[in-house]
Scaffold this active site. Structure first.
Site, PDB file in Angstrom:
ATOM      1  N   ASP A 108       0.854  -1.191   0.000  1.00  0.00           N
ATOM      2  CA  ASP A 108       0.000   0.000   0.000  1.00  0.00           C
ATOM      3  C   ASP A 108       0.892   1.244   0.000  1.00  0.00           C
ATOM      4  O   ASP A 108       1.875   1.304   0.739  1.00  0.00           O
ATOM      5  CB  ASP A 108      -0.901  -0.039   1.252  1.00  0.00           C
ATOM      6  CG  ASP A 108      -2.043   0.954   1.183  1.00  0.00           C
ATOM      7  OD1 ASP A 108      -1.778   2.163   0.979  1.00  0.00           O
ATOM      8  OD2 ASP A 108      -3.202   0.540   1.342  1.00  0.00           O
ATOM      9  N   ASN A 166     -12.914  -3.248   3.345  1.00  0.00           N
ATOM     10  CA  ASN A 166     -13.975  -2.238   3.352  1.00  0.00           C
ATOM     11  C   ASN A 166     -14.905  -2.408   2.151  1.00  0.00           C
ATOM     12  O   ASN A 166     -14.442  -2.626   1.028  1.00  0.00           O
ATOM     13  CB  ASN A 166     -13.360  -0.841   3.316  1.00  0.00           C
ATOM     14  CG  ASN A 166     -12.453  -0.577   4.509  1.00  0.00           C
ATOM     15  OD1 ASN A 166     -12.735  -1.015   5.615  1.00  0.00           O
ATOM     16  ND2 ASN A 166     -11.354   0.137   4.284  1.00  0.00           N
ATOM     17  N   GLN A 200     -14.527   2.459   2.028  1.00  0.00           N
ATOM     18  CA  GLN A 200     -13.916   2.002   0.774  1.00  0.00           C
ATOM     19  C   GLN A 200     -13.705   3.200  -0.155  1.00  0.00           C
ATOM     20  O   GLN A 200     -14.652   3.944  -0.432  1.00  0.00           O
ATOM     21  CB  GLN A 200     -14.805   0.957   0.081  1.00  0.00           C
ATOM     22  CG  GLN A 200     -14.158   0.366  -1.166  1.00  0.00           C
ATOM     23  CD  GLN A 200     -15.008  -0.716  -1.844  1.00  0.00           C
ATOM     24  OE1 GLN A 200     -16.193  -0.860  -1.543  1.00  0.00           O
ATOM     25  NE2 GLN A 200     -14.398  -1.455  -2.751  1.00  0.00           N
ATOM     26  N   HIS A 258     -10.555  -5.445  -2.387  1.00  0.00           N
ATOM     27  CA  HIS A 258      -9.189  -5.644  -1.892  1.00  0.00           C
ATOM     28  C   HIS A 258      -9.228  -5.959  -0.408  1.00  0.00           C
ATOM     29  O   HIS A 258     -10.146  -5.547   0.296  1.00  0.00           O
ATOM     30  CB  HIS A 258      -8.299  -4.430  -2.163  1.00  0.00           C
ATOM     31  CG  HIS A 258      -8.878  -3.130  -1.702  1.00  0.00           C
ATOM     32  ND1 HIS A 258      -9.848  -2.453  -2.412  1.00  0.00           N
ATOM     33  CD2 HIS A 258      -8.638  -2.384  -0.607  1.00  0.00           C
ATOM     34  CE1 HIS A 258     -10.169  -1.338  -1.784  1.00  0.00           C
ATOM     35  NE2 HIS A 258      -9.456  -1.270  -0.671  1.00  0.00           N
ATOM     36  N   HIS A 314      -6.911  -5.529   2.968  1.00  0.00           N
ATOM     37  CA  HIS A 314      -5.723  -4.939   3.600  1.00  0.00           C
ATOM     38  C   HIS A 314      -5.129  -5.966   4.561  1.00  0.00           C
ATOM     39  O   HIS A 314      -5.847  -6.575   5.363  1.00  0.00           O
ATOM     40  CB  HIS A 314      -6.111  -3.726   4.450  1.00  0.00           C
ATOM     41  CG  HIS A 314      -6.669  -2.579   3.697  1.00  0.00           C
ATOM     42  ND1 HIS A 314      -5.930  -1.465   3.375  1.00  0.00           N
ATOM     43  CD2 HIS A 314      -7.922  -2.343   3.221  1.00  0.00           C
ATOM     44  CE1 HIS A 314      -6.704  -0.595   2.734  1.00  0.00           C
ATOM     45  NE2 HIS A 314      -7.908  -1.103   2.628  1.00  0.00           N
TER      46      HIS A 314
END
Ligand code: AMP
Ligand code: ZN
Length: 147
Positions: free
Chosen positions: A42, A98, A105, A111, A113
């Site tokens: 990220d 999210n 989100q 996705h 995390h």
């Protein structure tokens, strides 16, 4: 349509940045890749080693994901989390996923995390607990279980 090495075609959204990253059109710091997923660092990490699991196919969120791919994503999360824990000496790890703007989100491509946690890392990933009455909990339980 995108053609993989194996010749499989699948949908991607030409306006979606995570489609472009997952399929290698935009460079990323990739820590794992297979036919279905790319895992990247990220760019705005919560902690050292914060990574994102991106499916190569475009699904906006969990609700849109096929069951099998969702299951594969969770298996991969376990695998990558174990590597993060071992190699970065993390003391713990949060999985965060999210769905929808209301849930935080910001990129509408599913996705997960993977956020390694370290003692005293200064991050807070959580919520303010509410204090529902017993009757309120009963009512919610009814709403969720009645046909
Ligand atoms: P979410 O709020 O769950 O949609 O998370 C989106 C995440 O994507 C955030 O943590 C961003 O820092 C991260 N992000 C956005 N753009 C990029 C990018 N180009 N490369 C890597 N991470 C990104
Ligand atoms: Zn996408």
């Amino acid at each position: 349509m995108l053609q993989t090495a194996a010749g499989k075609e699948y949908m991607k959204d030409s306006n979606c940045i995570f489609c472009k990253i997952a399929n290698g059109e935009i460079p990323s710091r990739t820590i794992y890749e297979d036919e279905k997923f790319r895992v990247i660092l990220d760019l705005g990490p919560a902690t050292k080693g914060h990574a994102l699991i991106l499916p190569k196919e475009h699904y906006a969120n969990l609700f849109a994901m096929p069951d099998e791919l969702a299951a594969d994503a969770m298996k991969l999360a376990k695998k990558v989390a174990s590597v993060q824990k071992e190699k970065l000496h993390a003391d713990g790890l949060n999985l965060v996923q999210n769905n929808g703007a209301a849930a935080g989100q910001t990129v509408e491509h599913f996705h997960i995390h993977l956020i390694p946690r370290y003692e005293n890392d200064g991050q807070t990933i959580g919520w303010k607990p509410e204090e529902p009455t017993s009757e309120e909990l009963d009512e919610i339980c009814r709403e969720l279980t009645e046909n």
